[in-house]
Design a protein around this motif. Structure first.
Motif, PDB file in Angstrom:
ATOM      1  N   HIS A   1     -17.584  -3.355  16.888  1.00 33.95           N
ATOM      2  CA  HIS A   1     -17.518  -3.374  15.432  1.00 33.95           C
ATOM      3  C   HIS A   1     -16.220  -4.037  14.999  1.00 33.95           C
ATOM      4  O   HIS A   1     -15.164  -3.789  15.589  1.00 33.95           O
ATOM      5  CB  HIS A   1     -17.553  -1.951  14.861  1.00 33.95           C
ATOM      6  N   TYR A   2     -16.291  -4.846  13.969  1.00 30.40           N
ATOM      7  CA  TYR A   2     -15.087  -5.443  13.403  1.00 30.40           C
ATOM      8  C   TYR A   2     -14.457  -4.400  12.493  1.00 30.40           C
ATOM      9  O   TYR A   2     -15.095  -3.885  11.581  1.00 30.40           O
ATOM     10  CB  TYR A   2     -15.429  -6.708  12.621  1.00 30.40           C
ATOM     11  N   VAL A   3     -13.195  -4.054  12.756  1.00 28.90           N
ATOM     12  CA  VAL A   3     -12.511  -3.024  11.975  1.00 28.90           C
ATOM     13  C   VAL A   3     -11.252  -3.592  11.326  1.00 28.90           C
ATOM     14  O   VAL A   3     -10.668  -4.561  11.818  1.00 28.90           O
ATOM     15  CB  VAL A   3     -12.161  -1.782  12.821  1.00 28.90           C
ATOM     16  N   GLU A   4     -10.877  -2.988  10.207  1.00 24.38           N
ATOM     17  CA  GLU A   4      -9.676  -3.380   9.473  1.00 24.38           C
ATOM     18  C   GLU A   4      -8.852  -2.135   9.184  1.00 24.38           C
ATOM     19  O   GLU A   4      -9.359  -1.017   9.262  1.00 24.38           O
ATOM     20  CB  GLU A   4     -10.062  -4.045   8.148  1.00 24.38           C
ATOM     21  N   GLY A   5      -7.591  -2.338   8.837  1.00 20.96           N
ATOM     22  CA  GLY A   5      -6.725  -1.218   8.515  1.00 20.96           C
ATOM     23  C   GLY A   5      -5.986  -1.431   7.210  1.00 20.96           C
ATOM     24  O   GLY A   5      -5.611  -2.553   6.877  1.00 20.96           O
ATOM     25  N   ILE A   6      -5.820  -0.332   6.460  1.00 25.23           N
ATOM     26  CA  ILE A   6      -5.036  -0.377   5.227  1.00 25.23           C
ATOM     27  C   ILE A   6      -4.057   0.798   5.237  1.00 25.23           C
ATOM     28  O   ILE A   6      -4.276   1.801   5.904  1.00 25.23           O
ATOM     29  CB  ILE A   6      -5.924  -0.301   3.958  1.00 25.23           C
ATOM     30  N   LEU A   7      -2.978   0.660   4.506  1.00 30.76           N
ATOM     31  CA  LEU A   7      -2.024   1.742   4.320  1.00 30.76           C
ATOM     32  C   LEU A   7      -2.391   2.449   3.023  1.00 30.76           C
ATOM     33  O   LEU A   7      -2.546   1.816   1.976  1.00 30.76           O
ATOM     34  CB  LEU A   7      -0.601   1.184   4.247  1.00 30.76           C
ATOM     35  N   LEU A   8      -2.540   3.767   3.074  1.00 22.96           N
ATOM     36  CA  LEU A   8      -2.914   4.519   1.875  1.00 22.96           C
ATOM     37  C   LEU A   8      -1.702   4.712   0.965  1.00 22.96           C
ATOM     38  O   LEU A   8      -0.566   4.434   1.354  1.00 22.96           O
ATOM     39  CB  LEU A   8      -3.526   5.863   2.266  1.00 22.96           C
ATOM     40  N   GLU A   9      -1.962   5.201  -0.240  1.00 22.27           N
ATOM     41  CA  GLU A   9      -0.927   5.306  -1.275  1.00 22.27           C
ATOM     42  C   GLU A   9       0.249   6.188  -0.884  1.00 22.27           C
ATOM     43  O   GLU A   9       1.347   6.021  -1.414  1.00 22.27           O
ATOM     44  CB  GLU A   9      -1.546   5.823  -2.578  1.00 22.27           C
ATOM     45  N   ASP A  10       0.060   7.129   0.059  1.00 23.44           N
ATOM     46  CA  ASP A  10       1.180   7.990   0.456  1.00 23.44           C
ATOM     47  C   ASP A  10       2.237   7.243   1.256  1.00 23.44           C
ATOM     48  O   ASP A  10       3.325   7.738   1.493  1.00 23.44           O
ATOM     49  CB  ASP A  10       0.692   9.220   1.217  1.00 23.44           C
ATOM     50  N   GLY A  11       1.928   6.024   1.680  1.00 20.97           N
ATOM     51  CA  GLY A  11       2.881   5.204   2.422  1.00 20.97           C
ATOM     52  C   GLY A  11       3.019   5.572   3.888  1.00 20.97           C
ATOM     53  O   GLY A  11       3.808   4.964   4.613  1.00 20.97           O
ATOM     54  N   PHE A  12       2.229   6.555   4.372  1.00 21.45           N
ATOM     55  CA  PHE A  12       2.302   6.999   5.765  1.00 21.45           C
ATOM     56  C   PHE A  12       0.970   6.894   6.489  1.00 21.45           C
ATOM     57  O   PHE A  12       0.931   6.619   7.667  1.00 21.45           O
ATOM     58  CB  PHE A  12       2.755   8.473   5.850  1.00 21.45           C
ATOM     59  N   THR A  13      -0.113   7.168   5.757  1.00 22.53           N
ATOM     60  CA  THR A  13      -1.426   7.273   6.384  1.00 22.53           C
ATOM     61  C   THR A  13      -2.094   5.914   6.483  1.00 22.53           C
ATOM     62  O   THR A  13      -2.184   5.186   5.500  1.00 22.53           O
ATOM     63  CB  THR A  13      -2.329   8.234   5.585  1.00 22.53           C
ATOM     64  N   MET A  14      -2.572   5.603   7.702  1.00 22.60           N
ATOM     65  CA  MET A  14      -3.322   4.380   7.942  1.00 22.60           C
ATOM     66  C   MET A  14      -4.809   4.725   7.998  1.00 22.60           C
ATOM     67  O   MET A  14      -5.191   5.732   8.602  1.00 22.60           O
ATOM     68  CB  MET A  14      -2.911   3.751   9.267  1.00 22.60           C
TER      69      MET A  14
END
Length: 141
Positions: free
Chosen positions: A54-67
Protein backbone atom coordinates in the motif's frame (compact mmCIF):
# COMPACT_ATOMS: atom_id res chain seq x y z
CA UNK A 1 10.76 -18.85 3.62
CA UNK A 2 10.06 -15.23 2.74
CA UNK A 3 11.79 -11.86 2.42
CA UNK A 4 10.02 -8.68 3.52
CA UNK A 5 10.03 -6.03 0.73
CA UNK A 6 11.13 -3.26 3.15
CA UNK A 7 13.97 -5.33 4.69
CA UNK A 8 17.53 -4.01 4.96
CA UNK A 9 20.59 -5.62 6.53
CA UNK A 10 22.39 -3.56 9.19
CA UNK A 11 25.83 -4.45 10.53
CA UNK A 12 26.99 -1.22 12.21
CA UNK A 13 28.76 0.03 9.08
CA UNK A 14 26.47 3.04 8.58
CA UNK A 15 25.07 1.56 5.35
CA UNK A 16 21.89 -0.30 4.50
CA UNK A 17 22.86 -3.56 2.84
CA UNK A 18 20.77 -5.86 0.68
CA UNK A 19 22.61 -9.05 1.66
CA UNK A 20 23.87 -10.58 4.90
CA UNK A 21 27.54 -10.61 5.82
CA UNK A 22 26.96 -12.52 9.08
CA UNK A 23 27.88 -9.56 11.32
CA UNK A 24 24.44 -7.93 11.75
CA UNK A 25 20.72 -8.54 11.44
CA UNK A 26 17.76 -7.91 9.14
CA UNK A 27 15.55 -4.90 9.95
CA UNK A 28 12.36 -3.60 8.34
CA UNK A 29 12.77 -0.04 7.08
CA UNK A 30 9.81 2.31 6.93
CA UNK A 31 10.69 5.85 5.90
CA UNK A 32 8.65 8.86 4.94
CA UNK A 33 8.72 12.63 4.87
CA UNK A 34 5.90 14.11 6.92
CA UNK A 35 3.69 16.18 4.63
CA UNK A 36 5.80 15.06 1.68
CA UNK A 37 6.39 12.01 -0.45
CA UNK A 38 5.06 8.71 0.86
CA UNK A 39 6.40 5.20 0.31
CA UNK A 40 5.26 1.72 -0.62
CA UNK A 41 4.53 -0.23 2.58
CA UNK A 42 3.89 -3.85 3.47
CA UNK A 43 2.67 -5.05 6.89
CA UNK A 44 5.33 -6.58 9.15
CA UNK A 45 4.21 -10.18 9.03
CA UNK A 46 5.47 -13.26 7.17
CA UNK A 47 3.77 -13.80 3.83
CA UNK A 48 4.49 -16.14 0.94
CA UNK A 49 3.62 -13.36 -1.50
CA UNK A 50 3.55 -9.73 -0.34
CA UNK A 51 1.78 -8.43 -3.43
CA UNK A 52 1.87 -4.72 -4.27
CA UNK A 53 1.59 -3.39 -0.72
CA UNK A 54 0.00 0.00 0.00
CA UNK A 55 1.20 3.51 -0.75
CA UNK A 56 1.23 5.39 2.57
CA UNK A 57 1.80 9.02 3.53
CA UNK A 58 2.48 10.80 6.79
CA UNK A 59 1.32 14.09 8.28
CA UNK A 60 2.09 15.88 11.54
CA UNK A 61 -1.05 16.55 13.58
CA UNK A 62 -1.89 19.91 15.16
CA UNK A 63 -0.33 18.97 18.52
CA UNK A 64 3.08 19.13 16.84
CA UNK A 65 4.08 15.68 18.20
CA UNK A 66 1.76 13.06 16.75
CA UNK A 67 2.46 11.59 13.32
CA UNK A 68 -0.37 10.03 11.32
CA UNK A 69 0.91 7.52 8.77
CA UNK A 70 -1.41 5.56 6.53
CA UNK A 71 -3.30 5.03 3.31
CA UNK A 72 -5.28 7.94 1.91
CA UNK A 73 -8.31 7.77 -0.32
CA UNK A 74 -9.72 11.08 -1.53
CA UNK A 75 -7.67 12.95 1.14
CA UNK A 76 -9.17 10.79 3.96
CA UNK A 77 -7.03 8.24 5.82
CA UNK A 78 -8.72 4.85 5.43
CA UNK A 79 -6.36 3.08 7.83
CA UNK A 80 -3.43 4.50 9.71
CA UNK A 81 -1.02 4.48 12.64
CA UNK A 82 -0.67 7.29 15.17
CA UNK A 83 2.95 7.53 16.33
CA UNK A 84 3.79 9.78 19.26
CA UNK A 85 6.05 10.33 22.24
CA UNK A 86 4.53 9.53 25.64
CA UNK A 87 5.84 11.61 28.55
CA UNK A 88 5.73 10.05 32.02
CA UNK A 89 5.87 13.00 34.41
CA UNK A 90 6.44 10.69 37.42
CA UNK A 91 9.63 9.08 36.12
CA UNK A 92 10.56 11.92 33.72
CA UNK A 93 10.99 9.31 30.98
CA UNK A 94 9.86 9.52 27.38
CA UNK A 95 8.39 6.49 25.59
CA UNK A 96 7.28 5.95 22.00
CA UNK A 97 3.78 4.72 21.17
CA UNK A 98 2.19 3.40 17.98
CA UNK A 99 -1.59 2.89 17.79
CA UNK A 100 -3.06 1.17 14.72
CA UNK A 101 -6.55 2.07 13.44
CA UNK A 102 -8.41 0.27 10.66
CA UNK A 103 -11.98 -0.25 9.54
CA UNK A 104 -14.04 -2.67 11.58
CA UNK A 105 -14.59 -6.05 9.95
CA UNK A 106 -18.29 -5.66 10.80
CA UNK A 107 -18.66 -2.12 9.45
CA UNK A 108 -16.44 -0.68 6.72
CA UNK A 109 -17.23 2.89 7.72
CA UNK A 110 -16.16 2.66 11.38
CA UNK A 111 -12.49 2.92 12.33
CA UNK A 112 -11.43 0.99 15.43
CA UNK A 113 -8.21 0.54 17.38
CA UNK A 114 -6.51 -2.70 16.31
CA UNK A 115 -3.43 -2.60 18.57
CA UNK A 116 -1.25 -0.34 20.70
CA UNK A 117 2.53 -0.73 21.14
CA UNK A 118 4.68 1.21 23.61
CA UNK A 119 8.48 1.13 23.39
CA UNK A 120 10.79 1.99 26.26
CA UNK A 121 14.26 3.26 25.48
CA UNK A 122 17.21 0.92 25.96
CA UNK A 123 20.83 2.00 25.68
CA UNK A 124 22.25 -0.31 23.02
CA UNK A 125 24.57 0.03 20.07
CA UNK A 126 22.70 1.13 16.98
CA UNK A 127 22.58 -1.67 14.41
CA UNK A 128 23.00 1.03 11.76
CA UNK A 129 26.27 2.69 12.88
CA UNK A 130 27.14 1.29 16.36
CA UNK A 131 26.52 4.68 18.07
CA UNK A 132 24.94 4.63 21.53
CA UNK A 133 22.47 7.43 22.22
CA UNK A 134 21.17 8.39 25.63
CA UNK A 135 17.51 7.83 26.40
CA UNK A 136 15.39 11.00 26.31
CA UNK A 137 14.43 12.49 29.68
CA UNK A 138 12.03 15.27 30.49
CA UNK A 139 13.79 18.35 31.89
CA UNK A 140 11.64 20.51 34.19
CA UNK A 141 12.27 24.24 34.13
Amino acid sequence: MCFHPNAVYLNGSGSELDSSDGRGAWWVKHSWILGGEGYQNWEMKPEKNYGNGHYVEGILLEDGFTMKIGTRKDSIFTDYNLRMPIIDSNTKRVYYQVVRYAFSEKNDSTLEEKFKLVWKCKKRKSPFNNDIRTCPKLIWK
